[in-house]
Scaffold this active site. Sequence first.
Site, PDB file in Angstrom:
ATOM      1  CE1 TYR A  65      14.346 -34.421 -23.296  1.00 27.22           C
ATOM      2  CE2 TYR A  65      13.928 -36.592 -24.243  1.00 27.22           C
ATOM      3  CZ  TYR A  65      13.483 -35.479 -23.545  1.00 27.22           C
ATOM      4  OH  TYR A  65      12.190 -35.421 -23.105  1.00 27.22           O
ATOM      5  CG  HIS A  78       7.370 -29.185 -20.984  1.00 26.80           C
ATOM      6  ND1 HIS A  78       7.886 -29.650 -19.782  1.00 26.80           N
ATOM      7  CD2 HIS A  78       7.842 -30.050 -21.926  1.00 26.80           C
ATOM      8  CE1 HIS A  78       8.618 -30.720 -19.989  1.00 26.80           C
ATOM      9  NE2 HIS A  78       8.605 -31.001 -21.293  1.00 26.80           N
ATOM     10  CD  GLU A  79       6.305 -30.621 -25.572  1.00 28.55           C
ATOM     11  OE1 GLU A  79       7.394 -30.700 -26.153  1.00 28.55           O
ATOM     12  OE2 GLU A  79       5.923 -31.481 -24.757  1.00 28.55           O
ATOM     13  CD  GLU A  86      11.396 -33.459 -20.278  1.00 26.82           C
ATOM     14  OE1 GLU A  86      10.364 -33.099 -19.695  1.00 26.82           O
ATOM     15  OE2 GLU A  86      11.477 -33.508 -21.518  1.00 26.82           O
ATOM     16  CG  HIS A 124      11.670 -29.655 -24.713  1.00 25.82           C
ATOM     17  ND1 HIS A 124      12.675 -30.109 -23.888  1.00 25.82           N
ATOM     18  CD2 HIS A 124      10.544 -30.318 -24.317  1.00 25.82           C
ATOM     19  CE1 HIS A 124      12.181 -30.991 -23.030  1.00 25.82           C
ATOM     20  NE2 HIS A 124      10.898 -31.131 -23.261  1.00 25.82           N
ATOM     21  CG  HIS A 174       9.862 -37.174 -19.107  1.00 25.52           C
ATOM     22  ND1 HIS A 174      10.469 -37.800 -20.173  1.00 25.52           N
ATOM     23  CD2 HIS A 174       9.286 -36.055 -19.613  1.00 25.52           C
ATOM     24  CE1 HIS A 174      10.249 -37.112 -21.273  1.00 25.52           C
ATOM     25  NE2 HIS A 174       9.540 -36.048 -20.970  1.00 25.52           N
ATOM     26  CG  ASP A 201      11.825 -40.874 -20.271  1.00 27.41           C
ATOM     27  OD1 ASP A 201      11.938 -40.413 -21.420  1.00 27.41           O
ATOM     28  OD2 ASP A 201      11.308 -40.238 -19.322  1.00 27.41           O
TER      29      ASP A 201
END
Lengths: 132, 389
Positions: free
Chosen positions: B190, B175-176, B199, B179, B277, B272
Amino acid sequence: MEIYFKRTGGFMGRSIMRMVDTAVLPHEKATALRTLVTQADFFELPSETAVSSSIADQFEYTVLIDDGKTHRHRIKRGDSTIPSTLWPLMRELTTLTHSEYGRAIDDIPIGDGGGDDNFSPAAVPHRPPLQP
Amino acid sequence: MSHRDPFFCIVPSYMLENIMENGTSEQRQYAMNNLAHSVAVRERRAARPTAVPATAVGRTASMPSKNRIIYSAAEQNILPGQQVRSEGEPPTGDLSVDEAYAGAGATYDLFEQVYDHISVDGHGLRLDSTVHYRVGYDNAFWNGRQMVYGDGDEDLPEGQRLFNRFTVALDIIGHELVHGVTQFSAGLVYEGQAGALNEAFSDIFGSLVKQWKLGQTAVEADWLIGAELLTKNVNGEALRSLKAPGTAYDDRVLGKDPQPAHMDQYIVTTDDHGGVHVNSGIPNHAFYVAAIKMGGSAWEKAGRIWYTVLQSKLGTRATFQDAADATHQAAADLYGTNSLEQEAVYNGWTAVGITPAPTIPVTPPPPLPSENTAMGCRPTLKSLLFLLR
């Protein structure tokens, strides 16, 4: 001392918004929390630093502390702008808000500097505003 | 055609040879391009040195190859921290270090071997990761240049811990890194729906890294994000579920998984960055439904469609509708109008309350064998001689 804590974002995207009152904490916990506030030099911190939107999954924190006497200060930070002296306080607040001592709130009250884009009248504590 | 054309390297050489001998002029051109590309890719891979020193800015000096560096912040907040493992070095015995190293490697391998995409930027950017970030840091993030992982609730008594170390789940590491892939491709901002798509791409390809590593089909996969992250103190199986958004956890302390699975439950919030998310559950589930309907391994067809869109079909402020339209068209481009794959994409988006726009009709390419992969191209001497005739 009343502490209002809000954390949003992070990998999980889970929002936390709680108030902790040292008056209802066990003496030892209350003392430790006051010490962390002092060590962070909280009331001297700039109220807001830019939270970069290019950092994916970081936490964003909004904290207001009112010592009931002369200090009432609110800060906003992203993970990347929390100094090492402030982190122990953030960590303790996160833990406390997961405990029975964290009281649910609707919003974070206005701080000392005005210009608060998240101010919600309904969230102001039910007591007279502090004198300058 | 660009070397990133998603058609490339998905048709085996024996089929290409048949096409070149028996196909129409258009099909023959397609096959020639594909074979020529395969040769170029294989030559490029063969020419890569086994170890290439990285430059100060993280790019390799010549041909790119996998290059990972793991740092430890030693519970401080200084990035990147102290280097503790670099490419090719043996395991250190520190679980976080070795998991970050292996996870970055698995993500790199999926993108290179399946999509011919080298590292997060497509050009071999060095993969830097920092572990042991701060004390009691229950999070992981991508800061625009590197991955950062906390150790969860390691500072609390075991009975109070909610989170394990964030390197424990391969899909979190994937996932990271994704990005980073998004940053260097679609550049989705974002915020709002574009942020939720950002996301979702990370969750989708994070899950695909895990499925690919485990060799799981779409039906076999758990489609969970962070399945190993929550401790036994939490009533939950993971942080998110692409299969059933909103069901990953329901806990006394953490509350209930808030992700919607349908536009009817879209969450309007300023928190957020507009709920990136939580609303990501909607495009996450659209992908899941499409992948299940396509069958087989999700990274092959559904993954290729979404990868194609991420690379070149979305604007930085794309909406869910834009993503639905783009994946619907990409499915037609890759597999043909009214193909099973395009129908699956359509069903995926309508399942979450979004109707993709009609697509521009595309002549179906030659049929693709279901068992083929991007590494299946094997140009033969016969086919190359044909090209030179």
